[in-house]
Design a protein around this motif. Structure first.
Motif, PDB file in Angstrom:
ATOM      1  N   ASN A  99       0.819  -1.216   0.000  1.00  0.00           N
ATOM      2  CA  ASN A  99       0.000   0.000   0.000  1.00  0.00           C
ATOM      3  C   ASN A  99       0.850   1.263   0.000  1.00  0.00           C
ATOM      4  O   ASN A  99       0.472   2.265  -0.598  1.00  0.00           O
ATOM      5  CB  ASN A  99      -0.979   0.002   1.171  1.00  0.00           C
ATOM      6  CG  ASN A  99      -2.107  -0.981   0.955  1.00  0.00           C
ATOM      7  OD1 ASN A  99      -2.452  -1.302  -0.184  1.00  0.00           O
ATOM      8  ND2 ASN A  99      -2.679  -1.468   2.035  1.00  0.00           N
ATOM      9  N   PHE A 106      -2.514   5.410  -6.122  1.00  0.00           N
ATOM     10  CA  PHE A 106      -3.722   4.653  -5.816  1.00  0.00           C
ATOM     11  C   PHE A 106      -3.913   4.611  -4.311  1.00  0.00           C
ATOM     12  O   PHE A 106      -2.954   4.703  -3.549  1.00  0.00           O
ATOM     13  CB  PHE A 106      -3.636   3.227  -6.370  1.00  0.00           C
ATOM     14  CG  PHE A 106      -3.466   3.189  -7.858  1.00  0.00           C
ATOM     15  CD1 PHE A 106      -4.567   3.288  -8.692  1.00  0.00           C
ATOM     16  CD2 PHE A 106      -2.202   3.094  -8.427  1.00  0.00           C
ATOM     17  CE1 PHE A 106      -4.412   3.288 -10.062  1.00  0.00           C
ATOM     18  CE2 PHE A 106      -2.049   3.090  -9.799  1.00  0.00           C
ATOM     19  CZ  PHE A 106      -3.151   3.191 -10.616  1.00  0.00           C
ATOM     20  N   ARG A 107      -5.168   4.453  -3.903  1.00  0.00           N
ATOM     21  CA  ARG A 107      -5.479   4.422  -2.475  1.00  0.00           C
ATOM     22  C   ARG A 107      -4.909   3.170  -1.810  1.00  0.00           C
ATOM     23  O   ARG A 107      -4.393   3.223  -0.702  1.00  0.00           O
ATOM     24  CB  ARG A 107      -6.995   4.460  -2.288  1.00  0.00           C
ATOM     25  CG  ARG A 107      -7.422   4.354  -0.848  1.00  0.00           C
ATOM     26  CD  ARG A 107      -8.905   4.347  -0.717  1.00  0.00           C
ATOM     27  NE  ARG A 107      -9.362   5.728  -0.716  1.00  0.00           N
ATOM     28  CZ  ARG A 107     -10.624   6.080  -0.674  1.00  0.00           C
ATOM     29  NH1 ARG A 107     -11.556   5.165  -0.654  1.00  0.00           N
ATOM     30  NH2 ARG A 107     -10.957   7.338  -0.650  1.00  0.00           N
ATOM     31  N   ASN A 108      -5.000   2.031  -2.498  1.00  0.00           N
ATOM     32  CA  ASN A 108      -4.491   0.780  -1.945  1.00  0.00           C
ATOM     33  C   ASN A 108      -4.201  -0.196  -3.085  1.00  0.00           C
ATOM     34  O   ASN A 108      -4.436   0.105  -4.254  1.00  0.00           O
ATOM     35  CB  ASN A 108      -5.470   0.175  -0.926  1.00  0.00           C
ATOM     36  CG  ASN A 108      -6.851  -0.029  -1.509  1.00  0.00           C
ATOM     37  OD1 ASN A 108      -7.007  -0.424  -2.673  1.00  0.00           O
ATOM     38  ND2 ASN A 108      -7.879   0.246  -0.713  1.00  0.00           N
ATOM     39  N   VAL A 110      -5.694  -2.863  -3.910  1.00  0.00           N
ATOM     40  CA  VAL A 110      -6.894  -3.355  -4.592  1.00  0.00           C
ATOM     41  C   VAL A 110      -7.253  -2.425  -5.752  1.00  0.00           C
ATOM     42  O   VAL A 110      -7.548  -2.879  -6.866  1.00  0.00           O
ATOM     43  CB  VAL A 110      -8.069  -3.500  -3.596  1.00  0.00           C
ATOM     44  CG1 VAL A 110      -9.343  -3.899  -4.311  1.00  0.00           C
ATOM     45  CG2 VAL A 110      -7.719  -4.491  -2.509  1.00  0.00           C
ATOM     46  N   ASN A 111      -7.227  -1.123  -5.514  1.00  0.00           N
ATOM     47  CA  ASN A 111      -7.506  -0.160  -6.590  1.00  0.00           C
ATOM     48  C   ASN A 111      -6.465  -0.266  -7.701  1.00  0.00           C
ATOM     49  O   ASN A 111      -6.786  -0.165  -8.884  1.00  0.00           O
ATOM     50  CB  ASN A 111      -7.523   1.264  -6.038  1.00  0.00           C
ATOM     51  CG  ASN A 111      -8.693   1.523  -5.133  1.00  0.00           C
ATOM     52  OD1 ASN A 111      -9.427   0.614  -4.776  1.00  0.00           O
ATOM     53  ND2 ASN A 111      -8.861   2.770  -4.741  1.00  0.00           N
ATOM     54  N   TYR A 112      -5.210  -0.463  -7.315  1.00  0.00           N
ATOM     55  CA  TYR A 112      -4.128  -0.611  -8.296  1.00  0.00           C
ATOM     56  C   TYR A 112      -4.357  -1.838  -9.177  1.00  0.00           C
ATOM     57  O   TYR A 112      -4.300  -1.752 -10.404  1.00  0.00           O
ATOM     58  CB  TYR A 112      -2.799  -0.712  -7.549  1.00  0.00           C
ATOM     59  CG  TYR A 112      -1.607  -1.072  -8.399  1.00  0.00           C
ATOM     60  CD1 TYR A 112      -1.231  -0.288  -9.479  1.00  0.00           C
ATOM     61  CD2 TYR A 112      -0.843  -2.196  -8.100  1.00  0.00           C
ATOM     62  CE1 TYR A 112      -0.130  -0.617 -10.239  1.00  0.00           C
ATOM     63  CE2 TYR A 112       0.271  -2.530  -8.850  1.00  0.00           C
ATOM     64  CZ  TYR A 112       0.625  -1.737  -9.917  1.00  0.00           C
ATOM     65  OH  TYR A 112       1.711  -2.062 -10.680  1.00  0.00           O
ATOM     66  N   ALA A 114      -7.161  -3.432  -9.688  1.00  0.00           N
ATOM     67  CA  ALA A 114      -8.383  -3.257 -10.472  1.00  0.00           C
ATOM     68  C   ALA A 114      -8.104  -2.403 -11.712  1.00  0.00           C
ATOM     69  O   ALA A 114      -8.608  -2.694 -12.799  1.00  0.00           O
ATOM     70  CB  ALA A 114      -9.475  -2.628  -9.620  1.00  0.00           C
ATOM     71  N   MET A 115      -7.308  -1.370 -11.544  1.00  0.00           N
ATOM     72  CA  MET A 115      -6.979  -0.521 -12.692  1.00  0.00           C
ATOM     73  C   MET A 115      -6.149  -1.273 -13.722  1.00  0.00           C
ATOM     74  O   MET A 115      -6.354  -1.129 -14.924  1.00  0.00           O
ATOM     75  CB  MET A 115      -6.237   0.731 -12.221  1.00  0.00           C
ATOM     76  CG  MET A 115      -6.027   1.737 -13.299  1.00  0.00           C
ATOM     77  SD  MET A 115      -7.605   2.357 -13.905  1.00  0.00           S
ATOM     78  CE  MET A 115      -7.041   3.497 -15.127  1.00  0.00           C
ATOM     79  N   CYS A 118      -8.549  -3.486 -15.569  1.00  0.00           N
ATOM     80  CA  CYS A 118      -9.413  -2.700 -16.454  1.00  0.00           C
ATOM     81  C   CYS A 118      -8.679  -2.218 -17.697  1.00  0.00           C
ATOM     82  O   CYS A 118      -9.315  -1.868 -18.696  1.00  0.00           O
ATOM     83  CB  CYS A 118     -10.003  -1.511 -15.702  1.00  0.00           C
ATOM     84  SG  CYS A 118     -11.257  -1.995 -14.513  1.00  0.00           S
TER      85      CYS A 118
END
Length: 139
Positions: A99, A106-108, A110-112, A114-115, A118
Protein backbone atom coordinates in the motif's frame (compact mmCIF):
# COMPACT_ATOMS: atom_id res chain seq x y z
CA UNK A 1 -28.28 17.74 -24.09
CA UNK A 2 -25.19 19.01 -25.77
CA UNK A 3 -25.41 20.11 -29.42
CA UNK A 4 -22.63 17.74 -30.50
CA UNK A 5 -24.62 14.63 -29.60
CA UNK A 6 -26.40 13.07 -32.54
CA UNK A 7 -30.12 12.36 -32.52
CA UNK A 8 -29.39 8.63 -32.39
CA UNK A 9 -27.43 9.06 -29.18
CA UNK A 10 -30.03 11.34 -27.63
CA UNK A 11 -32.74 8.75 -28.35
CA UNK A 12 -30.76 5.74 -27.18
CA UNK A 13 -32.67 3.69 -24.57
CA UNK A 14 -29.67 3.40 -22.23
CA UNK A 15 -29.22 7.17 -22.13
CA UNK A 16 -32.95 7.52 -21.50
CA UNK A 17 -32.72 5.05 -18.60
CA UNK A 18 -29.77 6.94 -17.11
CA UNK A 19 -31.71 10.22 -17.28
CA UNK A 20 -34.75 8.50 -15.75
CA UNK A 21 -32.57 7.08 -12.96
CA UNK A 22 -31.08 10.52 -12.30
CA UNK A 23 -34.55 12.02 -12.11
CA UNK A 24 -35.64 9.36 -9.64
CA UNK A 25 -32.54 9.99 -7.52
CA UNK A 26 -33.38 13.70 -7.48
CA UNK A 27 -36.91 12.90 -6.27
CA UNK A 28 -35.49 10.71 -3.50
CA UNK A 29 -33.15 13.56 -2.46
CA UNK A 30 -36.12 15.91 -2.11
CA UNK A 31 -38.01 13.49 0.15
CA UNK A 32 -34.99 12.15 2.03
CA UNK A 33 -34.73 12.37 5.81
CA UNK A 34 -31.02 13.22 5.42
CA UNK A 35 -31.10 15.66 2.52
CA UNK A 36 -27.49 16.81 2.75
CA UNK A 37 -26.11 13.28 2.59
CA UNK A 38 -28.55 12.39 -0.18
CA UNK A 39 -27.63 15.52 -2.13
CA UNK A 40 -23.94 14.65 -1.87
CA UNK A 41 -24.69 11.13 -3.11
CA UNK A 42 -26.74 12.54 -6.00
CA UNK A 43 -24.00 14.99 -7.00
CA UNK A 44 -21.40 12.22 -6.92
CA UNK A 45 -23.52 10.04 -9.22
CA UNK A 46 -24.25 12.92 -11.59
CA UNK A 47 -20.52 13.65 -11.69
CA UNK A 48 -19.83 10.04 -12.71
CA UNK A 49 -22.50 10.15 -15.41
CA UNK A 50 -21.01 13.33 -16.80
CA UNK A 51 -17.43 12.11 -16.67
CA UNK A 52 -17.92 8.53 -17.83
CA UNK A 53 -20.98 8.76 -20.11
CA UNK A 54 -21.47 12.24 -21.53
CA UNK A 55 -17.83 13.33 -21.84
CA UNK A 56 -16.77 10.27 -23.89
CA UNK A 57 -19.84 10.62 -26.12
CA UNK A 58 -18.90 14.25 -26.79
CA UNK A 59 -15.11 13.92 -27.03
CA UNK A 60 -14.40 10.45 -28.48
CA UNK A 61 -15.89 10.75 -31.95
CA UNK A 62 -12.98 9.88 -34.22
CA UNK A 63 -10.28 7.25 -34.29
CA UNK A 64 -7.68 9.97 -33.74
CA UNK A 65 -9.35 11.15 -30.52
CA UNK A 66 -9.64 7.56 -29.27
CA UNK A 67 -5.98 6.93 -30.13
CA UNK A 68 -4.94 10.06 -28.26
CA UNK A 69 -7.02 9.05 -25.22
CA UNK A 70 -5.52 5.55 -25.33
CA UNK A 71 -1.95 6.89 -25.49
CA UNK A 72 -2.55 9.23 -22.55
CA UNK A 73 -4.27 6.53 -20.47
CA UNK A 74 -1.83 3.72 -21.28
CA UNK A 75 1.21 5.98 -21.01
CA UNK A 76 0.26 7.33 -17.60
CA UNK A 77 -0.63 3.85 -16.37
CA UNK A 78 2.69 2.48 -17.66
CA UNK A 79 4.57 5.26 -15.88
CA UNK A 80 2.73 4.66 -12.59
CA UNK A 81 3.20 0.89 -12.92
CA UNK A 82 6.95 1.30 -13.53
CA UNK A 83 7.37 3.53 -10.48
CA UNK A 84 5.32 1.13 -8.34
CA UNK A 85 7.33 -1.89 -9.52
CA UNK A 86 10.60 -0.15 -8.63
CA UNK A 87 9.20 0.71 -5.19
CA UNK A 88 8.07 -2.89 -4.70
CA UNK A 89 11.48 -4.14 -5.79
CA UNK A 90 13.20 -1.91 -3.23
CA UNK A 91 10.84 -3.32 -0.56
CA UNK A 92 11.64 -6.90 -1.60
CA UNK A 93 8.12 -7.31 -3.07
CA UNK A 94 6.74 -7.35 0.46
CA UNK A 95 2.97 -7.70 0.60
CA UNK A 96 2.92 -5.83 3.91
CA UNK A 97 4.38 -2.72 2.22
CA UNK A 98 2.38 -2.79 -1.03
CA UNK A 99 0.00 0.00 0.00
CA UNK A 100 2.89 2.39 0.58
CA UNK A 101 4.36 1.40 -2.80
CA UNK A 102 1.18 2.29 -4.71
CA UNK A 103 0.71 5.60 -2.88
CA UNK A 104 0.10 8.42 -4.03
CA UNK A 105 -1.14 6.99 -7.33
CA UNK A 106 -3.72 4.65 -5.82
CA UNK A 107 -5.48 4.42 -2.47
CA UNK A 108 -4.49 0.78 -1.95
CA UNK A 109 -3.32 -2.35 -3.75
CA UNK A 110 -6.89 -3.35 -4.59
CA UNK A 111 -7.51 -0.16 -6.59
CA UNK A 112 -4.13 -0.61 -8.30
CA UNK A 113 -4.86 -4.19 -9.35
CA UNK A 114 -8.38 -3.26 -10.47
CA UNK A 115 -6.98 -0.52 -12.69
CA UNK A 116 -4.45 -2.92 -14.19
CA UNK A 117 -7.20 -5.42 -14.97
CA UNK A 118 -9.41 -2.70 -16.45
CA UNK A 119 -6.60 -1.79 -18.83
CA UNK A 120 -6.71 -5.24 -20.47
CA UNK A 121 -9.87 -4.71 -22.56
CA UNK A 122 -8.63 -1.26 -23.54
CA UNK A 123 -5.35 -2.75 -24.75
CA UNK A 124 -7.09 -5.59 -26.59
CA UNK A 125 -9.53 -3.20 -28.29
CA UNK A 126 -6.76 -0.82 -29.31
CA UNK A 127 -4.38 -3.42 -30.69
CA UNK A 128 -7.10 -5.44 -32.42
CA UNK A 129 -7.97 -2.40 -34.52
CA UNK A 130 -11.52 -2.10 -33.23
CA UNK A 131 -13.37 0.80 -34.85
CA UNK A 132 -11.38 1.02 -38.08
CA UNK A 133 -13.80 3.57 -39.52
CA UNK A 134 -12.69 7.19 -39.12
CA UNK A 135 -16.10 8.40 -37.90
CA UNK A 136 -17.55 6.29 -35.12
CA UNK A 137 -21.23 5.44 -34.82
CA UNK A 138 -22.50 5.03 -31.28
CA UNK A 139 -26.10 4.39 -32.31
Amino acid sequence: MHQSLSKDIKRHPLLFLLILLSGWMLITVIFSTHQLISAKYFLAKVWYLGAFVLAPLIVLKSKKSITTAFIVLAGSMLLAMTIILFRQYSDGFSFARINSAVSPFFRNHVNYSAMLVCMLPVLVAFFSGYGKKEKLNYG
